[in-house]
Motif scaffolding. Structure first.
Motif, mmCIF file in Angstrom:
data_model
loop_
_atom_site.group_PDB
_atom_site.id
_atom_site.type_symbol
_atom_site.label_atom_id
_atom_site.label_comp_id
_atom_site.label_asym_id
_atom_site.label_seq_id
_atom_site.Cartn_x
_atom_site.Cartn_y
_atom_site.Cartn_z
ATOM 1 N N PRO A 2 0.555 -1.206 -0.072
ATOM 2 C CA PRO A 2 0.269 -0.128 0.153
ATOM 3 C C PRO A 2 0.801 1.613 0.018
ATOM 4 O O PRO A 2 0.017 2.122 -0.381
ATOM 5 C CB PRO A 2 -0.333 0.228 1.231
ATOM 6 N N ALA A 3 1.780 1.278 0.548
ATOM 7 C CA ALA A 3 2.210 2.097 0.361
ATOM 8 C C ALA A 3 3.439 2.631 -1.118
ATOM 9 O O ALA A 3 3.749 4.073 -0.855
ATOM 10 C CB ALA A 3 4.016 2.102 1.552
ATOM 11 N N PHE A 4 3.361 1.534 -1.624
ATOM 12 C CA PHE A 4 3.907 2.642 -3.183
ATOM 13 C C PHE A 4 2.684 3.610 -3.830
ATOM 14 O O PHE A 4 3.132 4.535 -4.378
ATOM 15 C CB PHE A 4 3.728 0.966 -4.124
ATOM 16 N N PHE A 5 1.890 2.741 -3.623
ATOM 17 C CA PHE A 5 0.519 3.712 -3.920
ATOM 18 C C PHE A 5 -0.357 4.948 -3.132
ATOM 19 O O PHE A 5 0.029 6.088 -4.101
ATOM 20 C CB PHE A 5 -0.811 2.775 -4.078
ATOM 21 N N MET A 6 -0.206 4.867 -2.069
ATOM 22 C CA MET A 6 0.067 6.525 -1.412
ATOM 23 C C MET A 6 1.119 7.261 -1.701
ATOM 24 O O MET A 6 1.308 8.793 -1.747
ATOM 25 C CB MET A 6 -0.056 5.824 -0.056
ATOM 26 N N ALA A 7 2.363 6.834 -1.767
ATOM 27 C CA ALA A 7 3.955 7.706 -2.465
ATOM 28 C C ALA A 7 3.341 8.183 -3.444
ATOM 29 O O ALA A 7 3.649 9.109 -3.933
ATOM 30 C CB ALA A 7 5.154 6.695 -2.228
ATOM 31 N N ALA A 8 2.821 7.498 -4.254
ATOM 32 C CA ALA A 8 2.640 7.939 -5.468
ATOM 33 C C ALA A 8 1.388 8.658 -5.831
ATOM 34 O O ALA A 8 1.307 10.131 -6.616
ATOM 35 C CB ALA A 8 1.529 6.389 -7.073
ATOM 36 N N GLN A 9 1.065 8.276 -4.856
ATOM 37 C CA GLN A 9 -0.914 9.396 -5.032
ATOM 38 C C GLN A 9 -0.017 11.024 -4.274
ATOM 39 O O GLN A 9 -0.727 12.163 -5.541
ATOM 40 C CB GLN A 9 -1.510 8.775 -4.403
ATOM 41 N N ASN A 10 0.738 11.091 -3.478
ATOM 42 C CA ASN A 10 1.222 11.828 -3.130
ATOM 43 C C ASN A 10 2.048 12.966 -4.053
ATOM 44 O O ASN A 10 2.327 13.641 -4.524
ATOM 45 C CB ASN A 10 2.024 11.655 -1.398
ATOM 46 N N LEU A 11 2.788 12.554 -4.927
ATOM 47 C CA LEU A 11 3.187 13.269 -5.348
ATOM 48 C C LEU A 11 3.433 12.992 -6.652
ATOM 49 O O LEU A 11 3.508 14.559 -7.444
ATOM 50 C CB LEU A 11 4.911 12.175 -6.028
ATOM 51 N N ALA A 12 1.982 12.876 -7.499
ATOM 52 C CA ALA A 12 1.327 13.239 -8.431
ATOM 53 C C ALA A 12 0.339 14.360 -7.967
ATOM 54 O O ALA A 12 0.148 15.370 -8.631
ATOM 55 C CB ALA A 12 -0.397 12.137 -8.889
ATOM 56 N N LYS A 13 0.050 14.239 -6.598
ATOM 57 C CA LYS A 13 -0.683 15.705 -5.726
ATOM 58 C C LYS A 13 0.228 16.839 -6.127
ATOM 59 O O LYS A 13 -0.507 17.859 -6.268
ATOM 60 C CB LYS A 13 -0.933 15.567 -4.292
ATOM 61 N N ARG A 14 1.802 16.949 -6.707
ATOM 62 C CA ARG A 14 2.338 17.474 -6.519
ATOM 63 C C ARG A 14 3.198 17.725 -8.011
ATOM 64 O O ARG A 14 4.218 18.610 -7.528
ATOM 65 C CB ARG A 14 3.179 16.911 -5.473
ATOM 66 N N ASN A 15 2.420 17.136 -8.991
ATOM 67 C CA ASN A 15 2.724 17.144 -10.046
ATOM 68 C C ASN A 15 4.191 16.464 -10.044
ATOM 69 O O ASN A 15 5.371 16.868 -11.365
ATOM 70 C CB ASN A 15 3.004 18.707 -10.212
ATOM 71 N N GLN A 16 4.946 15.791 -9.313
ATOM 72 C CA GLN A 16 5.996 15.380 -9.998
ATOM 73 C C GLN A 16 5.438 13.781 -10.637
ATOM 74 O O GLN A 16 5.920 11.957 -9.379
ATOM 75 C CB GLN A 16 6.907 14.638 -8.294
ATOM 76 N N ILE A 17 4.905 13.674 -11.287
ATOM 77 C CA ILE A 17 4.566 12.906 -11.751
ATOM 78 C C ILE A 17 5.156 11.435 -12.617
ATOM 79 O O ILE A 17 4.773 10.682 -12.517
ATOM 80 C CB ILE A 17 3.963 12.886 -13.679
ATOM 81 N N ASP A 18 6.137 11.766 -13.002
ATOM 82 C CA ASP A 18 7.295 10.403 -13.578
ATOM 83 C C ASP A 18 7.918 9.772 -11.675
ATOM 84 O O ASP A 18 7.312 8.311 -12.415
ATOM 85 C CB ASP A 18 9.292 11.200 -14.154
ATOM 86 N N GLN A 19 8.081 10.769 -11.191
ATOM 87 C CA GLN A 19 8.170 9.935 -9.524
ATOM 88 C C GLN A 19 7.232 8.890 -9.215
ATOM 89 O O GLN A 19 7.103 8.397 -8.918
ATOM 90 C CB GLN A 19 8.725 10.562 -8.488
ATOM 91 N N ALA A 20 5.638 9.321 -9.279
ATOM 92 C CA ALA A 20 4.944 8.732 -9.237
ATOM 93 C C ALA A 20 4.460 7.165 -10.523
ATOM 94 O O ALA A 20 4.743 6.725 -9.584
ATOM 95 C CB ALA A 20 3.068 9.107 -8.534
ATOM 96 N N ARG A 21 4.953 7.500 -11.465
ATOM 97 C CA ARG A 21 4.835 6.481 -12.128
ATOM 98 C C ARG A 21 5.608 5.493 -11.382
ATOM 99 O O ARG A 21 5.720 4.172 -11.799
ATOM 100 C CB ARG A 21 4.973 6.954 -13.780
ATOM 101 N N THR A 22 6.738 5.713 -10.897
ATOM 102 C CA THR A 22 7.465 4.967 -10.812
ATOM 103 C C THR A 22 7.425 3.757 -9.500
ATOM 104 O O THR A 22 6.683 2.765 -9.699
ATOM 105 C CB THR A 22 9.241 5.069 -10.461
#
Length: 85
Positions: free
Chosen positions: A54-74
């Motif tokens: 679950p930490a992968f999804f939450m990290a991605a969601q958090n990064l996407a909110k901050r417009n860090q899309i490439d990191q979120a995708r990873t």
């Protein structure tokens, strides 16, 4: 009266390796606006043995909110791979 974060931190003092408590603390930091601590904690959980999926999804969601899309995708790709394993 103690905040939810303070209660979680007190429980972590007794159980420092409790994955769910560490995950909960990350979510509390997110609610409080401390995004850097949140992502750092989630990242640590993704590198655990075993990784906390679950930490992968939450990290991605958090990064996407901050417009860090490439990191979120990873994080999402890595999380899907871990979930399949």
């Amino acid at each position: 009266m103690s905040s939810r974060r303070e209660k979680i931190e007190a429980m972590l003092a007794d159980e420092p390796h409790d994955t769910f408590l560490r995950y909960s603390l990350a979510l509390e930091w997110e609610k409080e606006g401390d995004h850097e601590k949140c992502v750092a904690q989630l990242d640590e959980l993704t590198r655990g043995d075993p990784p906390y999926v679950p930490a992968f999804f939450m990290a991605a969601q958090n990064l996407a909110k901050r417009n860090q899309i490439d990191q979120a995708r990873t994080y999402l790709r890595d999380g899907i791979e871990q979930a399949r394993a």
